[in-house]
Structures are given as C-alpha cells and as structure tokens.
Scaffold this active site. Structure first.
Site, PDB file in Angstrom:
ATOM      1  N   LYS A 151       0.839  -1.208   0.000  1.00 40.06           N
ATOM      2  CA  LYS A 151       0.000   0.000   0.000  1.00 40.06           C
ATOM      3  C   LYS A 151       0.868   1.250   0.000  1.00 40.06           C
ATOM      4  CE  LYS A 151      -3.916   1.935   2.638  1.00 40.06           C
ATOM      5  NZ  LYS A 151      -4.810   1.748   3.810  1.00 40.06           N
TER       6      LYS A 151
ATOM      7  N   SER B  59      -9.663   1.727   2.843  1.00 41.94           N
ATOM      8  CA  SER B  59      -8.809   2.489   1.940  1.00 41.94           C
ATOM      9  C   SER B  59      -7.756   1.637   1.228  1.00 41.94           C
ATOM     10  CB  SER B  59      -8.104   3.594   2.729  1.00 41.94           C
ATOM     11  OG  SER B  59      -7.245   3.021   3.698  1.00 41.94           O
TER      12      SER B  59
ATOM     13  N   SER C  46      -9.825  -0.553   7.028  1.00 43.53           N
ATOM     14  CA  SER C  46      -9.263  -0.428   5.681  1.00 43.53           C
ATOM     15  C   SER C  46      -8.613  -1.674   5.091  1.00 43.53           C
ATOM     16  CB  SER C  46      -8.267   0.717   5.633  1.00 43.53           C
ATOM     17  OG  SER C  46      -8.987   1.911   5.517  1.00 43.53           O
TER      18      SER C  46
HETATM   19  N1  GLN Z   1     -13.057   4.292   6.340  1.00 45.34           N
HETATM   20  C1  GLN Z   1     -12.411   4.618   7.567  1.00 45.34           C
HETATM   21  C2  GLN Z   1     -11.973   6.061   7.528  1.00 45.34           C
HETATM   22  O1  GLN Z   1     -12.264   6.689   6.578  1.00 45.34           O
HETATM   23  C3  GLN Z   1     -11.271   3.695   7.817  1.00 45.34           C
HETATM   24  C4  GLN Z   1     -10.021   4.043   7.131  1.00 45.34           C
HETATM   25  C5  GLN Z   1      -8.872   3.133   7.441  1.00 45.34           C
HETATM   26  O2  GLN Z   1      -9.034   2.101   8.096  1.00 45.34           O
HETATM   27  N2  GLN Z   1      -7.679   3.554   7.033  1.00 45.34           N
HETATM   28  O3  GLN Z   1     -11.354   6.565   8.409  1.00 45.34           O
END
Ligand code: GLN
Length: 431
Positions: free
Chosen positions: A52, A127, A151
């Site tokens: 990532k 994400s 994410s």
């Molecule tokens: N969707 C969640 C957020 O927007 C989780 C993001 C993540 O786990 N990096 O914060």
C-alpha cells in the site's frame, strides 16, 4: 506471470501505482542463486508482494495517494518491508488507496479510483482498495494494507479475498504514514488463509524502534491451518450487528457461520449496547489524531502545504480536527470520545471473556458503483462494524462468506487481544 497480468489489466483496473519489474526480477534471481548454491532460503521465498502506498519502501514514490506527497521518494524501508525481504519475499510494486487512508472506496486517491476485479464497475472498498484488488486480480500473492477503522477488512470483503488486522501492537507501524496512530495497524491481504499466516509469521514481532509494539513470542500462524476443527470453541453473533446489515448480506453471512458450527463451534447470541457510539467515537478520534499527524506537511519538508492540494475528505478531517483540538473544546469532544472508547473497549472485552470469537458481517452494505455520489455520512456508514476492533485494539479478519448478486460479501471474525491465532484457525475452515 504476475507481470503479464499487470501489463494486460493494470491500465483498466488502476491497481498498481508503480511497478518495478527489474528490481523484482533481480530479487527472484538472487533467490534462485541461493537455491542453486544450496543456501537456505526464507519461508516467503518466491512469494510476490504488493505494498500500500502509505508504507515506506526504498526507491518507490510513497505518496499515500495524495498530491501533497506525489514526489516523496521512500528513503528507507518500513520494518515490515525489511522483515519480508529478510524471508526472501519479493516486492513488486505500490498499490492505490484512498488519500492518506481516509476513506472506504479508494475513490479519493489523487490517481483516480481502482476498479473492483470481483464486481466490475463497483468500488473495491478502501482504503486499501488497491491491495485487495491486486490480490483479487492475481497481480501478486500477498499485499500489505493498513487498517485504522476497517481499511484492510472492508476491501477484503468487497473484493472477496482474505484480510487481517492484527492485535494493536502485534505488528510494527514504523515506516507507516499515520492516519490515526492509536488505531492504525499494518496487516496482510491474500487469496487464502495460508498466505495470511505466512505473512503474519514474517511481520508480527516486537520492534525496538516502535514503542507501541508488544514484547513477547508470537505464535506460528501456520500451525493451525490443517486442524479444521473448532471443537470446544464458543462463537458469538451480535444481534445489533445483524440489525444494521442489509438482509441479503446476512443470508450469505449466516451460511458461513453455519460452516463454523459444522466444524464444531458452539454458537451463542450476545448483545452489544454501545453500537451507536462507535462511528462518532471513531471519527472524532480519527479527525483529531489525523489533524495532528498532518502538521508535518506544512510545505517545508515535503513538496506542498497539505491544505493547498489535498482532496475534500482530507480537508474536512483537518478542519474539523483543528477545531476540536483548540483548547476550549478539547474537554467537550475529545475527552468524551476517549471515555466512549473505554466503554466500547470494556463491553467488547467483557463479551470476549465468555466466548472465543465474535462473528458477523464485515461490511453492512454492498459496494456502490464507482462515481455514485455518497454523502460523508453514507460513506462512514460502511465502517460501523469494522471500527470496533480498532477502538478496542483487538484482532479481526475478514474472509469471503459468499456472494449477493455476484458481489462478494465478507464474514468478520474478531477475538481477544493476542488471540489472533484463533481467528486464523476459524478462517482455515473455509479452505
Ligand atoms: N473508512 C475509515 C476512515 O475513513 C477507515 C479508514 C482506514 O481504516 N484507514 O477513516
């Protein structure tokens, strides 16, 4: 082979932001040479990794999919990268993500959205959408993601792959660009549980350069892969998790839970009273910690001042995070959020005193079509079942439960802190 798939499909699917074929081939040749010389090779020998874009890898652009960092060259390896290389894993390239990991769809990337290989035209989740899609499209064996509020598990669910968020502190975050440091964890995504177990064996360790990592021996995560029996294990379903989830998703998830019962697990029903506190608590903490993390992007050390170039969601978090952080408000919001976090953590831990695992849907809704306009609240609603593990610091994994209209849906399995191995054991029933 992976390179061939990437050549054929990456332009359309937008999964890898950068691929270094030469470097990957060089790593492969070095491993071949070791084998030819009769030298010992690592247990990740020949396995190909996608990483990532918020985890530092030397000689790659580590942009976190943000214009703020679009010319930031990784000058060192994150601890997890060194550990993968030490076991002869091969790094192939860098995967797409939501800007600074703030999102659940991979649509906020400054490089454009990633397509879901398992559900064409839809978001892959986020994400770590690029990492989940890379595995689903067979562009690599294993991918690393980061999970702050889901994410890793959310895109694993939407793309039909396996994703794992370890216990907070089980894996070093050194070299991860943080979104919200008290919630962030690095973890693997793969097409099967054995890929997850091998990756965890490599990356799960105490790191003296990272003060939140936990000391102590780690389990051999491959040791339970063949057991396939959950005799003597108690698993819980939570009424409230089912209530917030779409009916068709529950049908698929129930079938998967039934398999765990067939493998010998005893099923009980429990209740989780603080479900309504989870999203507000998570986002409040996330905004404040993210605001503080972004203060280093002031244009002096890294390309641009973040507020001048970032996307809408990142700006929202910085502005609200800044507002909440101002002294006069701190007691009113942030302290309350920390209190709520304790309530959530205590309730989950109490539940896990009596059962081995909590099982249920990973994401309450199916992934939307790319380009559909969602409000921030609709977007955050994807996270209601995943943020709990981050707020409580417990391990959680997602494995494909089934499909709804051809779209994959995931089963989430959660356990007590440091009971990561029990999750792997339950997941292996599906193989
Ligand atoms: N969707 C969640 C957020 O927007 C989780 C993001 C993540 O786990 N990096 O914060």
């Amino acid at each position: 082979n992976f390179i061939k798939v990437i050549d054929e499909k990456n332009e359309e699917l937008n999964i890898f932001l950068e691929v270094n074929k030469e470097s990957a081939l060089k790593q492969a040749e070095a491993i071949d040479k070791k084998i030819a010389n009769g030298e010992k090779v690592g247990f990740l020998s020949g396995l190909v990794f996608g990483i990532k874009a918020n985890i530092n890898v030397e000689d790659y652009i580590i942009s976190a999919a943000s214009k703020t960092l679009d010319n930031y060259f990784g000058s060192y390896n994150a601890t997890v990268i060194d550990k993968i290389l030490a076991e002869d894993g091969i790094i192939l390239g860098i995967t797409n993500m939501d800007e600074f990991a703030a999102g659940s769809s991979t649509e906020t990337s400054c490089f454009g959205p990633t397509q879901n290989p398992a559900a064409p035209g839809r978001i892959p989740g986020g994400s770590s959408g690029g990492s989940a899609a890379a595995v689903a499209a067979e562009m690599c064996d294993i991918a690393l993601g980061s999970d702050t509020g889901g994410s890793i598990r959310n895109p694993a669910s939407h793309c039909g792959v396996v994703g794992f968020k370890p216990t907070y502190g089980a894996v070093s975050r050194q070299g991860l660009l943080d979104l919200s440091m008290s919630l962030d964890q690095i973890g693997p995504l793969a097409n099967d549980t054995s890929g997850i177990a091998l990756a965890l064996n490599a990356i799960s360790d105490y790191d003296e350069t990272e003060c939140t990592t936990l000391k102590g021996e780690r389990s051999d995560f491959t040791s339970v892969l063949e057991e396939k029996s959950l005799e003597g294990m108690k698993i819980a379903v939570c009424k409230e998790f089912i209530d917030v989830t779409d009916a068709e998703i529950n049908v698929a998830v129930n079938k998967a839970i039934h398999k765990l019962v067939e493998a010998g697990a005893e099923l009980v029903e429990v209740s989780f009273d603080h479900i309504d506190l989870c999203l507000p608590t998570y986002y409040l903490i996330n905004y404040v910690e993210f605001f503080s993390a972004t203060r280093k992007y002031d244009g002096r050390d890294y390309g641009y001042r973040i507020e001048n170039v970032c996307g809408e969601e990142v700006l929202r978090r910085i502005e609200i995070g800044s507002y909440i952080s101002q002294k006069e408000y701190s007691g009113k919001f942030y302290k309350k959020a920390l209190q709520a976090r304790s309530l959530i953590r205590d309730e989950i831990n109490a539940m896990l005193e009596n059962v081995d695992l909590i099982v249920g849907p990973t994401v309450p809704k199916l992934p939307h079509k790319i380009g559909d306009e969602l409000t921030p609240m609709e977007m955050y609603a994807y996270d209601v079942l995943t943020v709990i593990a981050n707020l409580a610091g417990i391990p959680a994994g997602s494995i494909k439960a089934g499909e709804v209209d051809g779209i994959p849906v995931g089963l989430q399995i959660q356990a007590k802190p440091l009971d990561d191995l029990k999750i792997i054991k339950a997941m292996s029933v599906f193989e």
